[in-house]
Design a protein around this motif. Structure first.
Motif: not given
Length: 257
Positions: A132-141, A143-151, A154-157, A73-79
């Protein structure tokens, strides 16, 4: 979050706090983050986010190790915080660059904030209710948490769009990159801390989420009303006068220690 707060401090946060100008804006930013978290297109997806960023299946979340849950969760929030703080820094810098036009631009942004608040309450339909949101997702787990946070950032409205726009308007009004960064750090605390708390105490959080979901209409109305109120204060110039009064008060305040 610690690194982002340190970055904000290095870009002028100490000066900001001493002026007292953020005493009014910071609580609004934190509250805006909380409203975004409890909005109906974020809250219901929290279990899915936690499952994705930790690599733990949804049925096993309640039994998963707290350390892994908190880290994911923290890595996701940092993203998403990295994205939002960059927005705040940019808007604060624009406020400084366009200082001679700040009063006019602030009123325009205030009017936009009122419209966004009405949209958040569901008063306006049409394009304001689209997502409007990005439907591509990074790898699960993890390692992908920060990138999912970035997505996510950027794209959640539109659910986080109105509240974030209001915070960025306040950042513009502060006319400082450092102050803008600090405001969006506060917003990210309001939005991100519930994610982390939900990860640490997932089973207990489910009960609280269920209550909020049952009353989501009132949550949205309260959040939209807050945005409308901030917009009115900006358009009428009352916000600037309140900030000026706080600056005078803080300049004469002497700590007891």
């Amino acid at each position: 979050m610690i690194g982002l707060i340190t970055l904000a401090a290095d870009t002028g946060v100490n000066e900001t706090v001493l002026t007292g100008a953020l005493l009014l804006a910071l609580p609004v930013a934190v509250l805006g983050g909380l409203v975004s978290f409890f909005s109906p297109c974020v809250l219901p997806l929290v279990p899915g986010y936690l499952s994705y960023v930790t690599g733990v299946s949804g049925t096993d979340l309640a039994e998963a190790r707290r350390g892994r849950m908190a880290l994911g969760a923290s890595l996701f929030v940092l993203g998403f915080s990295a994205v939002f703080v960059s927005y705040g820094t940019l808007f604060g810098n624009f406020g400084l660059t366009l200082d001679s036009y700040r009063e006019t631009i602030t009123k325009v942004l205030g009017a936009l904030t009122i419209l966004l608040g009405l949209a958040f309450m569901g008063v306006l339909g049409g394009f304001t209710q689209r997502e409007f949101r990005f439907h591509s997702r990074p790898a699960m787990g993890l390692a992908g948490a920060p990138l999912l946070g970035v997505l996510f950032g950027i794209g959640w409205t539109p659910c986080i769009g109105p509240t974030l726009a209001a915070v960025n308007t306040l950042a513009f009004n502060e006319a400082s990159a450092g102050r803008g960064a600090l405001l969006t750090v506060a917003y990210c605390v309001g939005l991100g801390l519930p994610f982390i708390l939900a990860a640490v105490a997932f089973r207990r959080a489910l009960g609280a989420f269920a209550w909020v979901k049952r009353h989501h209409v009132w949550v949205m109305r309260a959040g939209g009303l807050m945005l409308v109120a901030v917009g009115v204060l900006l358009v009428t110039g009352v916000w600037d006068r309140m900030i000026a009064d706080l600056q005078v008060w803080s300049s004469t305040f002497t700590p007891g220690i």
